[in-house]
Write a protein that holds these residues in place. Structure first.
Motif, PDB file in Angstrom:
ATOM      1  N   ALA B 417       0.854  -1.197   0.000  1.00  0.00           N
ATOM      2  CA  ALA B 417       0.000   0.000   0.000  1.00  0.00           C
ATOM      3  C   ALA B 417       0.880   1.233   0.000  1.00  0.00           C
ATOM      4  N   GLU B 418       0.469   2.234  -0.770  1.00  0.00           N
ATOM      5  CA  GLU B 418       1.251   3.463  -0.822  1.00  0.00           C
ATOM      6  C   GLU B 418       0.336   4.620  -1.179  1.00  0.00           C
ATOM      7  N   SER B 419       0.385   5.679  -0.420  1.00  0.00           N
ATOM      8  CA  SER B 419      -0.379   6.921  -0.668  1.00  0.00           C
ATOM      9  C   SER B 419      -1.817   6.633  -1.095  1.00  0.00           C
ATOM     10  N   GLY B 420      -2.510   5.860  -0.299  1.00  0.00           N
ATOM     11  CA  GLY B 420      -3.937   5.651  -0.560  1.00  0.00           C
ATOM     12  C   GLY B 420      -4.243   4.713  -1.701  1.00  0.00           C
ATOM     13  N   ALA B 421      -3.248   4.025  -2.251  1.00  0.00           N
ATOM     14  CA  ALA B 421      -3.500   3.083  -3.344  1.00  0.00           C
ATOM     15  C   ALA B 421      -2.843   1.742  -3.026  1.00  0.00           C
ATOM     16  N   LEU B 422      -3.403   0.685  -3.612  1.00  0.00           N
ATOM     17  CA  LEU B 422      -2.766  -0.630  -3.500  1.00  0.00           C
ATOM     18  C   LEU B 422      -1.916  -0.839  -4.755  1.00  0.00           C
ATOM     19  N   ILE B 423      -0.662  -1.210  -4.543  1.00  0.00           N
ATOM     20  CA  ILE B 423       0.249  -1.392  -5.658  1.00  0.00           C
ATOM     21  C   ILE B 423       0.493  -2.881  -5.824  1.00  0.00           C
ATOM     22  N   ARG B 424       0.230  -3.366  -7.021  1.00  0.00           N
ATOM     23  CA  ARG B 424       0.373  -4.798  -7.319  1.00  0.00           C
ATOM     24  C   ARG B 424       1.455  -4.975  -8.371  1.00  0.00           C
ATOM     25  N   LYS B 425       2.384  -5.879  -8.102  1.00  0.00           N
ATOM     26  CA  LYS B 425       3.422  -6.158  -9.096  1.00  0.00           C
ATOM     27  C   LYS B 425       3.324  -7.620  -9.518  1.00  0.00           C
ATOM     28  N   LEU B 426       3.200  -7.850 -10.801  1.00  0.00           N
ATOM     29  CA  LEU B 426       3.080  -9.217 -11.330  1.00  0.00           C
ATOM     30  C   LEU B 426       4.371  -9.592 -12.047  1.00  0.00           C
ATOM     31  N   THR B 427       4.894 -10.768 -11.713  1.00  0.00           N
ATOM     32  CA  THR B 427       6.140 -11.238 -12.318  1.00  0.00           C
ATOM     33  C   THR B 427       5.922 -12.666 -12.782  1.00  0.00           C
ATOM     34  N   VAL B 428       6.486 -13.016 -13.920  1.00  0.00           N
ATOM     35  CA  VAL B 428       6.369 -14.393 -14.393  1.00  0.00           C
ATOM     36  C   VAL B 428       7.752 -14.934 -14.730  1.00  0.00           C
ATOM     37  N   THR B 429       7.942 -16.226 -14.485  1.00  0.00           N
ATOM     38  CA  THR B 429       9.180 -16.876 -14.898  1.00  0.00           C
ATOM     39  C   THR B 429       8.824 -17.892 -15.979  1.00  0.00           C
ATOM     40  N   GLY B 430       9.826 -18.341 -16.699  1.00  0.00           N
ATOM     41  CA  GLY B 430       9.582 -19.386 -17.708  1.00  0.00           C
ATOM     42  C   GLY B 430       9.141 -18.764 -19.018  1.00  0.00           C
ATOM     43  N   SER B 431       7.821 -18.851 -19.289  1.00  0.00           N
ATOM     44  CA  SER B 431       7.351 -18.312 -20.575  1.00  0.00           C
ATOM     45  C   SER B 431       6.300 -17.226 -20.315  1.00  0.00           C
ATOM     46  N   ALA B 432       5.864 -16.589 -21.391  1.00  0.00           N
ATOM     47  CA  ALA B 432       4.894 -15.497 -21.281  1.00  0.00           C
ATOM     48  C   ALA B 432       3.545 -16.025 -20.778  1.00  0.00           C
ATOM     49  N   LEU B 433       2.788 -15.146 -20.128  1.00  0.00           N
ATOM     50  CA  LEU B 433       1.503 -15.553 -19.537  1.00  0.00           C
ATOM     51  C   LEU B 433       0.522 -14.397 -19.672  1.00  0.00           C
ATOM     52  N   GLU B 434      -0.740 -14.741 -19.966  1.00  0.00           N
ATOM     53  CA  GLU B 434      -1.793 -13.714 -19.991  1.00  0.00           C
ATOM     54  C   GLU B 434      -2.524 -13.721 -18.668  1.00  0.00           C
ATOM     55  N   VAL B 435      -2.642 -12.546 -18.054  1.00  0.00           N
ATOM     56  CA  VAL B 435      -3.370 -12.444 -16.779  1.00  0.00           C
ATOM     57  C   VAL B 435      -4.567 -11.533 -16.995  1.00  0.00           C
ATOM     58  N   PRO B 436      -5.794 -12.068 -16.805  1.00  0.00           N
ATOM     59  CA  PRO B 436      -6.962 -11.204 -16.964  1.00  0.00           C
ATOM     60  C   PRO B 436      -7.026 -10.176 -15.833  1.00  0.00           C
ATOM     61  N   ILE B 437      -7.427  -8.969 -16.142  1.00  0.00           N
ATOM     62  CA  ILE B 437      -7.513  -7.905 -15.151  1.00  0.00           C
ATOM     63  C   ILE B 437      -8.956  -7.405 -15.102  1.00  0.00           C
ATOM     64  N   ALA B 438      -9.591  -7.613 -13.979  1.00  0.00           N
ATOM     65  CA  ALA B 438     -10.941  -7.092 -13.821  1.00  0.00           C
ATOM     66  C   ALA B 438     -10.840  -5.593 -13.602  1.00  0.00           C
ATOM     67  N   ARG B 439     -11.790  -4.842 -14.172  1.00  0.00           N
ATOM     68  CA  ARG B 439     -11.766  -3.388 -13.966  1.00  0.00           C
ATOM     69  C   ARG B 439     -13.123  -2.959 -13.461  1.00  0.00           C
ATOM     70  N   PRO B 440     -13.407  -3.299 -12.202  1.00  0.00           N
ATOM     71  CA  PRO B 440     -14.736  -3.031 -11.661  1.00  0.00           C
ATOM     72  C   PRO B 440     -14.943  -1.541 -11.403  1.00  0.00           C
ATOM     73  N   ALA B 441     -16.216  -1.157 -11.353  1.00  0.00           N
ATOM     74  CA  ALA B 441     -16.534   0.208 -10.959  1.00  0.00           C
ATOM     75  C   ALA B 441     -16.043   0.407  -9.531  1.00  0.00           C
ATOM     76  N   GLY B 442     -15.662   1.605  -9.191  1.00  0.00           N
ATOM     77  CA  GLY B 442     -15.234   1.858  -7.812  1.00  0.00           C
ATOM     78  C   GLY B 442     -13.749   2.093  -7.707  1.00  0.00           C
ATOM     79  N   VAL B 443     -12.957   1.448  -8.583  1.00  0.00           N
ATOM     80  CA  VAL B 443     -11.513   1.699  -8.554  1.00  0.00           C
ATOM     81  C   VAL B 443     -11.012   1.982  -9.971  1.00  0.00           C
ATOM     82  N   THR B 444      -9.899   2.703 -10.032  1.00  0.00           N
ATOM     83  CA  THR B 444      -9.218   2.868 -11.307  1.00  0.00           C
ATOM     84  C   THR B 444      -7.900   2.112 -11.255  1.00  0.00           C
ATOM     85  N   ILE B 445      -7.489   1.561 -12.383  1.00  0.00           N
ATOM     86  CA  ILE B 445      -6.183   0.912 -12.499  1.00  0.00           C
ATOM     87  C   ILE B 445      -5.486   1.612 -13.647  1.00  0.00           C
ATOM     88  N   GLU B 446      -4.665   2.631 -13.320  1.00  0.00           N
ATOM     89  CA  GLU B 446      -4.114   3.517 -14.351  1.00  0.00           C
ATOM     90  C   GLU B 446      -3.419   2.740 -15.466  1.00  0.00           C
TER      91      GLU B 446
END
Lengths: 479, 469
Positions: B417-446
């Motif tokens: 958590a930093e300055s009123g926001a949750l910071i998420r870092k995604l890392t993958v090893t091996g090969s490329a991966l697709e991660v679905p990102i929900a974008r619900p009302a109520g929050v922004t994910i810049e």
């Protein structure tokens, strides 16, 4: 004068033995202000002890072995665990059986707090029900952890593998191993490394018992049978309602009967943790016997097992009493001969009236006059005592009484004692070393609990027995 | 010959009939209900001594013993939520009768004995019943006698009329005035259902000097006044479900005090709950016929970050899966990560979790997040079946990185958590991966503006910032 002396002498000898004559029970101070509902205990190097709480904290205690318990200190090592019931230390890691998974954790940076939480296996189901407990063992000789999974609400099977025992291998595989479980309270090994768990009275479990988790076995409660198909196993026996364990296990050979039944109310009401005494006499003359915790009655029972016709059976004896809360984990330091117990009575009441406790018990070195073991013969039982007996009492069949009964195997909650008989003790032959007595019994009943009382037996030195009751579950009569 | 046979029978039958209720109680019941009938562990379990559940009609207690009791039950002013296991399959009729006869005549209880025939009749009437009884079911069939309250000379007055707040009673004329000899506040004393006010006045007998707690709840508004001083008030309109209840303390002396309770019903449901707890008392006493729901008298157990580090909570969290891992970050930002679905599922602000639902008694209550602005990020698993949860690591500040293994590769999901926001870092090893990102009302994910999927490549972590709108 002589008369007076002899009266005094007799009075001293006939004073009832008390636990404090033989064992010192002490409360280990807990960190002030913390809710320490202890669910598991692990021994660590340097005489440190790790405990987990039902609220999910993990604390490490130093000083629990010292003469002066005022020097005990505590350090919180981890939090945010899910009600662990089972923990051991191995090669720098603490291994935990949490409700949802088997985990190992450690402090990888030396910061003093656990920072690495590795999930080893989480392949069983949980659905949020309060009763879906998981109790885990120490590692067996292959390094596997045995986990017994309580039924949903203690009577249903709403999540995968409820009512089963599974093994979790060091490389994270889950091997379903036994079916027929209801509501476990603890799991442990005997001296041969066979695995036992305690199961509580309820549906399909007439009275609480210590049960042998023979791989592939069925333990009596069919509620979780449906999960066999998840692994393409043969279906466990569909046992008949309102039957008897003996009748059903003759029909269904995978049904392994309870090794030792703890008659409800008479020997506790909720057995829990299991530990085998391999201290070579540092805790009293109970080599290779099991100590079993008891939640409701705040006790520790003592169990002597034997194998007859390939089936485990044996006797339970009342042992230690008066703990401060309902006991859950029991742990014996085999080197130091110290028994550590912890517990909680949240949700399930106990005779000990504190909400939680952590205690140790030390043997004072004085041997109580007790029934040491009870073993079955073709025509009765052999009773071994801890001290030589007085043949004029121990050799008299009339000082013993015996009653035998069994329980209904049924879907209803618990069972009355049924099919009661009164076997007759026709002879009591004292051995030449006077340490044992061979009882000839007319009317042994296969499958019944045989309750022996030996109140009138006195030692050669004159004293009466500390405990005079033994409850032997006669699954098999030796040929 | 007949006579001799008869006497032989008697000698066999009598010992079996002489059940010792006290001994059976000690064996089977005392561990929970206490050898002194006061409930084990200083009353953590329901008392039988003085309990109205035990007295009067024996059917109530026979049913509880035979089939058990499930769910919350109020006994002598305290709510218990334990499970009484059914004893009917274990105890025969004569033993149940002996135990209940003992209980009904011990520790000051003075109810009549229970016969084995009574037990037999009740057992037969409910032979098909499988479940335990609930308190509600039993009270409908066998109501408890009303307990006397600490109120004497209680007068109720009813004032019909439409108000949107408590009226000034000094300007009103009562439609009816009654003395309530039972000393109990009850809206059933009013002949109206909607649009009325009530006033109760009486003498409140207090047992000791010291600090008193008061709990007031009403549908719709009410206030408690003692000796002319306003003690506690529920204002506005709304239900009486605990969500609007108020607790206040007052220091009062031993003896008689003037009590005044003002009440307003606007429309719909109606009711009033007024409880008090004297110095040293562990449970509430009630001045009203209705009592607060069980949840409302528990003191909260806030679970919160300490020493600037996040707090982890691993027990069941309502709204996500059973293997959820809750993380409460400093600054009032919270996360629940599902180790079943291998994805974050809930984020919210404010208070993290309350321990009362899972850390008291058997932990049977649902436990939703304790704060506000709850946002659901996912409800299902997106990774293939072979993906496995492998645990989490905490960095030096206690921030978690969740680890997922998919065959030979790892997906690491780090949160802080930093300055009123949750910071998420995604890392993958091996090969490329697709991660679905929900974008619900109520929050922004810049960083994910306009995207529903993030492409992850080894060596190129992606950071997402979740900020509440």
């Amino acid at each position: 004068m002589r008369l007076l002396l002899s009266i005094l002498f007799t009075a001293t000898l006939t004073r009832a033995a008390a636990q404090s004559d033989f064992y010192l029970r002490e409360e280990i101070p807990l960190p002030p202000g913390e809710v320490m509902e202890i669910g598991s205990i692990a021994l660590m190097p340097e005489q440190k002890i790790a405990v987990t709480t039902r609220r999910g904290d993990l604390w490490i205690c130093s000083g629990a072995y010292s003469e002066d318990l005022g020097k005990v200190t505590w350090k919180k090592f981890a939090q945010g665990l899910h009600e662990p019931f089972g923990m051991f230390w191995k090669a720098g890691w603490l291994y935990l059986t949490q409700r949802p998974e088997v985990t190992r954790l450690k402090d990888s940076t030396g910061g003093g707090l656990a920072d690495t939480f590795e999930t080893i296996n989480s392949d069983w189901g949980i659905n949020g029900d309060y009763h879906e407990y998981a109790f885990g063992s120490d590692p067996d000789k292959n390094g596997d952890i045995w986990v017994v999974l309580c039924l949903t609400g203690s009577a249903g099977a709403a999540s995968d593998w409820r009512g089963w025992c599974v093994r979790v291998t060091p490389d994270g595989k889950m091997i379903p191993t036994c079916s027929g479980i209801r509501s476990p309270g603890g799991i442990g090994f005997n001296s041969s490394g066979d695995v036992f768990y305690t199961d509580n009275q309820g549906p399909w479990n007439g009275s609480s018992a210590l049960k042998w988790l023979k791989p592939g076995s069925f333990q009596g409660n069919p509620t979780g049978n449906k999960f066999a198909k998840l692994a393409n196993f043969p279906s466990p026996p569909d046992v008949a309602d309102k039957s008897r364990i003996l009748a059903e296990r003759i029909k269904h050979p995978t049904f392994i009967p309870p090794a030792v039944v703890f008659p409800h109310g008479k020997v506790g009401q909720s057995p829990t943790g299991i530990v085998c005494d391999q201290s070579n006499g540092k805790f009293g003359p109970w080599k290779n016997q099991l100590y079993v915790g008891e939640q409701t009655h705040s006790q520790v029972q003592r169990v002597a097992l034997e194998q007859v016709n390939g089936i485990y059976q044996g006797a339970v004896f009342p042992f230690l009493d008066g703990f401060e809360a309902g006991l859950i984990p029991v742990r014996l330091d085999q080197e130091a001969g110290l028994l550590f117990v912890g517990g909680s009575n949240r949700g399930w009441a106990s005779r000990g009236s504190k909400p939680f406790t952590f205690e140790r018990v030390k043997w004072k070195g004085r041997t109580p006059f007790e029934i040491q073991t009870m073993t079955a013969n073709n025509d009765g039982f052999t009773i071994t005592f801890t001290e030589p007996v007085d043949p004029s009492t121990a050799g008299n069949p009339a000082v013993y009484t015996m009653e035998a009964w069994t329980y209904i195997l049924q879907s209803d909650y618990g069972s009355p004692e049924v099919d009661k008989v009164t076997p007759r003790i026709t002879a009591a032959n004292v051995s030449s070393d006077r340490k044992s007595v061979r009882l000839k019994v007319d009317g042994l009943v296969r499958g019944h609990v045989h309750h022996l009382t030996a109140k009138g037996v006195t030692a050669a030195a004159g004293q009466a027995l500390w405990h005079s009751d033994a409850y032997y579950t006669l699954n098999e009569i030796p040929r | 010959m007949i006579l001799r046979l008869f006497s032989v029978c008697i000698s066999f039958v009598l010992p079996a009939l002489a059940q010792d209720g006290g001994q059976l109680f000690t064996l089977y019941c005392a561990a929970c209900h206490g050898a002194d009938g006061n409930g084990a562990t200083g009353g953590a379990f329901p008392p039988l001594a003085g309990s109205p559940w035990v007295g009067g009609d024996p059917d109530r207690s026979v049913k509880v013993v035979l089939h058990g009791l499930h769910g919350p039950v109020d006994v002598l002013g305290k709510t218990y939520n334990l499970e009484m296991p059914p004893q009917g399959a274990m105890l025969p009729d004569d033993q149940v009768a002996a135990i209940l006869t003992f209980v009904r005549s011990s520790w000051g209880n003075q109810a009549g004995s229970v016969t084995a025939d009574t037990v037999k009749t009740i057992r037969a009437a409910h032979a098909d019943r499988k479940e335990a009884w609930t308190a509600g079911e039993l009270l409908k069939l066998h109501p408890l006698p009303l307990e006397r309250t600490a109120l004497t000379h209680l007068i109720s007055s009813v004032y019909p009329g439409k108000w949107d707040r408590l009226p000034d009673f000094s300007t009103l004329k009562a439609e009816s005035v009654e003395e309530e000899h039972d000393g109990i506040l009850s809206v059933t004393d009013s002949p109206h259902k909607d649009s009325y006010a009530m006033l109760w006045q009486g003498d409140f007998q207090l047992p000791a000097d010291g600090e008193y707690n008061f709990l007031l709840d009403a549908d719709d508004a009410a206030r408690l006044i003692i000796d002319g001083e306003l003690i506690v008030e529920v204002s506005g309109s709304g239900p009486m479900d605990g969500s609007r209840s108020q607790q206040k303390k007052a220091t009062l002396s031993k003896g008689s005090h003037k009590l005044r309770v003002e009440y307003l019903e606007i429309s719909g449901f109606e009711g009033i709950t007024l409880g008090w707890r004297g110095p040293g008392a562990k449970s509430w006493s009630w001045l009203s016929d209705q009592k607060a729901a069980s949840g409302t008298i528990r003191e909260p157990i806030p679970i919160e970050p300490a020493n600037g580090r996040p707090v982890i909570y691993r027990n069941f969290i309502a709204g996500t899966t059973s293997r959820a891992i809750g993380v409460g970050f400093p600054g009032g930002l919270n996360l629940a990560y599902s180790a079943d679905h291998l994805t974050p599922e809930l984020i919210w602000t404010g208070a993290f979790m309350d321990g009362t639902a899972k850390w008291l008694e058997r932990g049977t209550d649902n436990n939703p997040p304790a704060g506000e602005n709850l946002v659901t990020l996912a409800k299902e698993r997106f990774l293939p079946k072979e993906a496995r949860f492998r645990g989490y690591k905490l960095d030096k500040d206690g921030n978690p990185t969740f680890s997922i293994q998919i065959g030979g590769q790892f997906l690491l999901d780090s949160w802080r958590a930093e300055s009123g926001a949750l910071i998420r870092k995604l890392t993958v090893t091996g090969s490329a991966l697709e991660v679905p990102i929900a974008r619900p009302a109520g929050v922004t994910i810049e960083e994910a503006a306009g995207k529903s999927v993030i492409q992850l490549s080894p060596g190129q972590p992606v950071t997402l910032t979740y900020r509440w709108k």
